[in-house]
Design an enzyme around this catalytic site. Structure first.
Site, PDB file in Angstrom:
ATOM      1  N   TRP A  74     -49.251  14.867 -78.914  1.00  0.00           N
ATOM      2  CA  TRP A  74     -48.111  14.484 -78.083  1.00  0.00           C
ATOM      3  C   TRP A  74     -46.877  14.660 -78.948  1.00  0.00           C
ATOM      4  O   TRP A  74     -46.815  14.138 -80.064  1.00  0.00           O
ATOM      5  CB  TRP A  74     -48.202  13.012 -77.676  1.00  0.00           C
ATOM      6  CG  TRP A  74     -48.772  12.728 -76.323  1.00  0.00           C
ATOM      7  CD1 TRP A  74     -49.906  12.023 -76.057  1.00  0.00           C
ATOM      8  CD2 TRP A  74     -48.233  13.091 -75.057  1.00  0.00           C
ATOM      9  NE1 TRP A  74     -50.112  11.941 -74.707  1.00  0.00           N
ATOM     10  CE2 TRP A  74     -49.092  12.584 -74.064  1.00  0.00           C
ATOM     11  CE3 TRP A  74     -47.099  13.813 -74.662  1.00  0.00           C
ATOM     12  CZ2 TRP A  74     -48.864  12.770 -72.702  1.00  0.00           C
ATOM     13  CZ3 TRP A  74     -46.872  13.990 -73.306  1.00  0.00           C
ATOM     14  CH2 TRP A  74     -47.744  13.466 -72.350  1.00  0.00           C
ATOM     15  N   ASN A  98     -52.698  11.381 -86.745  1.00  0.00           N
ATOM     16  CA  ASN A  98     -52.265  10.514 -85.647  1.00  0.00           C
ATOM     17  C   ASN A  98     -51.428   9.393 -86.230  1.00  0.00           C
ATOM     18  O   ASN A  98     -51.738   8.897 -87.321  1.00  0.00           O
ATOM     19  CB  ASN A  98     -53.462   9.872 -84.937  1.00  0.00           C
ATOM     20  CG  ASN A  98     -54.294  10.871 -84.176  1.00  0.00           C
ATOM     21  OD1 ASN A  98     -53.907  12.019 -84.004  1.00  0.00           O
ATOM     22  ND2 ASN A  98     -55.452  10.432 -83.717  1.00  0.00           N
ATOM     23  N   GLY A  99     -50.416   8.933 -85.491  1.00  0.00           N
ATOM     24  CA  GLY A  99     -49.658   7.771 -85.943  1.00  0.00           C
ATOM     25  C   GLY A  99     -48.260   8.149 -86.381  1.00  0.00           C
ATOM     26  O   GLY A  99     -47.678   9.140 -85.934  1.00  0.00           O
ATOM     27  N   GLU A 479     -47.501 -14.069 -69.888  1.00  0.00           N
ATOM     28  CA  GLU A 479     -48.511 -13.044 -70.113  1.00  0.00           C
ATOM     29  C   GLU A 479     -49.751 -13.618 -70.802  1.00  0.00           C
ATOM     30  O   GLU A 479     -50.881 -13.260 -70.459  1.00  0.00           O
ATOM     31  CB  GLU A 479     -47.904 -11.907 -70.944  1.00  0.00           C
ATOM     32  CG  GLU A 479     -48.894 -10.870 -71.455  1.00  0.00           C
ATOM     33  CD  GLU A 479     -49.606 -10.097 -70.363  1.00  0.00           C
ATOM     34  OE1 GLU A 479     -50.537  -9.339 -70.701  1.00  0.00           O
ATOM     35  OE2 GLU A 479     -49.258 -10.236 -69.164  1.00  0.00           O
ATOM     36  N   GLU A 486     -57.296 -14.075 -66.416  1.00  0.00           N
ATOM     37  CA  GLU A 486     -57.933 -12.845 -65.955  1.00  0.00           C
ATOM     38  C   GLU A 486     -59.364 -12.690 -66.460  1.00  0.00           C
ATOM     39  O   GLU A 486     -60.246 -12.291 -65.699  1.00  0.00           O
ATOM     40  CB  GLU A 486     -57.125 -11.623 -66.432  1.00  0.00           C
ATOM     41  CG  GLU A 486     -55.866 -11.333 -65.649  1.00  0.00           C
ATOM     42  CD  GLU A 486     -55.179 -10.096 -66.185  1.00  0.00           C
ATOM     43  OE1 GLU A 486     -54.808  -9.237 -65.367  1.00  0.00           O
ATOM     44  OE2 GLU A 486     -55.002  -9.981 -67.421  1.00  0.00           O
TER      45      GLU A 486
END
Length: 607
Positions: A74, A98-99, A479, A486
């Site tokens: 990406w 990655n990162g 949250e 949940e």
């Protein structure tokens, strides 16, 4: 979310690298590439766009070599060009990564002074130049890489190959997953074990800070202090559902642990690596001149929007209204001419949110969306989209999608403030610097996992739990309560701490755990007073705070978890992680279905 694969094999690596990358396509990407070792040199093939483009180039010009690395990228630091695509290489080594390398610019300046020339816009390129610098100083590949790793700051996973030692591949992880695969006379590395499913079922999941020397038939794992350690090798069934968990018991836990990486990926899409300037993609409307922003979302995304309201009003100085999508369009709210409506959704398919979007379109509003699914309906119908680079989120209870939504909203607030000329360049740079610290600080927060697992035993015995927060941490209290409800089915409520004496304090007694989120911000003293009110009534307080808060209240609270001291601006992103872990471990103790809690769905596509 980028993908990594590496092979030290007995057959041509390039076709198998491409197949592994194909199994990582679900993560999303905009370029791809492979590198192999051929007769003592590094051969690379990279392409913009989809894997079919890379595959086509390799069919036209097949690439030899049995040792290689591959990557789906990406675009973050630098655009989605072939030049910026991984692998990056010098004449001595190549890397996929990655990162985010947080101190990339400082290291780049240092190496440029030594005469090294950089060819890309990425932070990743610093890795190969730093390792090559140490190779040229006379160190062998293993020693050079070990020394370079100690210089890198941030959250990352990477794999390197070397011309000096063609039977060697080195992998390393810090805050970002990396799996090691054991084959028949072959070895493999991958960011997601799903990529290795056709190659092996014997997997080892590196722990945080580990780095590994990989050869054809063996691997030597080192911890963050370079000590040789033993990590468990597991026989794993070749099943997408199981392998996709990367050795974690549940998708939710895996996704909690992916947050340093995906937050870094999302930040890199907005923050210029050299200047620290935060910018948005070109919008088809003038956001800075909007008279008001109307935020609409559901569930966890709504709580992200509540935090965004604090940021947008305090930093960008723009009026913000926020509403739950299922209520919004039925209120028939009047909307200002030239206003902007902002819709937040992980899936981009939530029907209540989509219908609210359509209502706002009919009212002449400019439509901006924050979504995690590029091909979703909301993404297609919005005038402009800010993407959260969280990658697929399988667990129903949102974790990494939430923190990347917060990350995107934070960048939006700073970019809008700058365009409205309500903050100067120095303030923008300070806020950007605070944001760029978040991935590494998130790794530190994850180090409290064992502590939170122990505390979950206390919460699991409760019938009711209260969460309290002030300012931008008030939505985090909401949250936290939602997460617990949940997946553990324990009744929990989140409150603005200032409302404590307006009713909720009547519930406080020895049987009710009270989780309080107290960063060192401008409301710190008021939050301390609220904690003391709870303690005075024998409340069992779990304090989540930085060093200042823990020290101030250590003699009053029952338990505490000390988080890193950060700029209050970014505290909500980090304070989300411990409430996620607490809910997760409580649910595990309760024996519930963590990833698919009863009666809940990942995307609500009916009203």
């Amino acid at each position: 979310m980028c993908g990594i694969i590496g092979i030290i094999g007995n057959n041509d690596a390039a076709p198998r690298l491409v197949e592994g990358l194909r199994r990582l396509e679900y993560r999303g990407y905009d370029s791809a590439g492979v590198a192999t070792l051929v007769s003592g040199r590094i051969e690379r093939c990279r392409a913009e766009g989809k894997l079919i483009n890379l595959d086509h180039k390799l069919q036209l010009a097949p690439q030899a070599g049995t040792v290689g690395i591959g990557h789906t990228r990406w675009a973050t630091h630098g655009g989605p060009t072939e030049n910026n695509a991984h692998p990056h290489a010098t004449d001595r080594c190549a890397v996929v990564h990655n990162g985010i390398i947080e101190n990339y610019q400082r290291l780049k300046t240092e190496l440029e002074a030594e005469g090294r020339v950089f060819a890309t816009e990425t932070d990743t390129e610093i890795i190969v130049h730093l390792v090559t610098h140490y190779l040229e100083s006379g160190l062998a590949p293993v020693a050079a890489t070990a020394k370079a790793l100690k210089r890198l700051e941030g959250a990352f996973a990477l794999a390197l190959i070397f011309t000096d030692d063609p039977d060697l591949m080195i992998g390393a992880r810090r805050g970002t997953p990396l799996a090691l695969g054991y084959g028949d006379g072959e070895m493999y590395l991958a960011s997601d074990a799903f990529a290795l499913a056709p190659l092996t079922s014997r997997l080892c999941y590196l722990e945080d800070g580990d780095w590994v020397e990989v050869r054809h038939t063996s691997a030597v794992v080192h911890d963050a202090n370079d000590a040789v350690v033993t990590r468990t090798v597991r026989q794993t069934a070749v099943s997408g559902a199981l392998i996709g968990k990367d050795g974690y018991r549940h998708f939710m836990l895996k996704e909690i642990y992916e947050q340093p990486q995906v937050i870094g990926d999302t930040l890199s899409a907005f923050i210029h690596p050299s200047t620290g300037h935060i910018s948005l993609p070109d919008l088809p409307f003038d956001l800075a001149s909007a008279p008001r922003i109307t935020i609409v979302a559901c569930g966890t995304a709504y709580y992200a929007g509540l935090v965004g309201k604090y940021w947008l009003e305090q930093i960008a100085r723009i009026p913000v209204e926020i509403d739950i999508a299922s209520e919004f369009r039925y209120r028939e709210a009047p909307l200002p001419a030239g206003g902007v409506a902002l819709f937040i959704s992980q899936s981009g398919e939530t029907l209540d949110t989509l219908e609210a979007l359509r209502y706002c379109k009919r009212q002449g509003q400019h439509i901006l969306a924050i979504v995690n699914a590029p091909e979703s309906t909301i993404a297609r119908e919005a005038d402009a989209v800010l993407y959260t680079l969280a990658g697929p989120e399988i667990g129903v209870a949102s974790t990494k999608a939430f923190t990347t939504q917060l990350t995107t909203l934070a960048c939006l607030a700073v970019a809008l403030a700058r365009s409205r000329n309500v903050i100067d360049q120095a303030r923008e740079a300070a806020l950007a610097a605070a944001l760029r610290e978040v991935p590494a600080r998130a790794v530190e927060v994850l180090n409290h996992d064992e502590r939170l697992r122990a505390l979950a035993h206390e919460v699991a015995e409760a019938r009711d739990v209260l969460y309290l927060g002030r300012g931008a941490c008030y939505p985090l209290a909401l949250e936290g309560a939602l997460k617990l409800k949940e997946i553990s089915y324990i009744h929990a409520e989140g409150y603005a701490a200032g409302e404590l004496k307006h009713g909720p304090i009547a519930l406080v007694d020895e049987s009710v755990p009270v989780i309080v989120l107290v960063p060192s911000d401008n409301l710190f003293e008021k939050a301390v007073s609220n904690v003391q009110e709870v303690c005075a009534r024998s409340g069992k307080v779990l304090l989540i705070a930085d060093a200042k808060g823990v020290e101030r209240l250590k003699d009053r609270v029952r338990w505490s978890v000390e988080l890193p001291t950060v700029d209050p601006f970014v505290a909500p992103i980090l304070y989300a992680i411990p409430v996620q872990l607490l809910a997760y471990h409580t649910a595990v103790l309760k024996g519930t279905d963590v990833d698919q809690p009863r009666t809940l769905a990942k995307s609500v596509t009916v009203e």
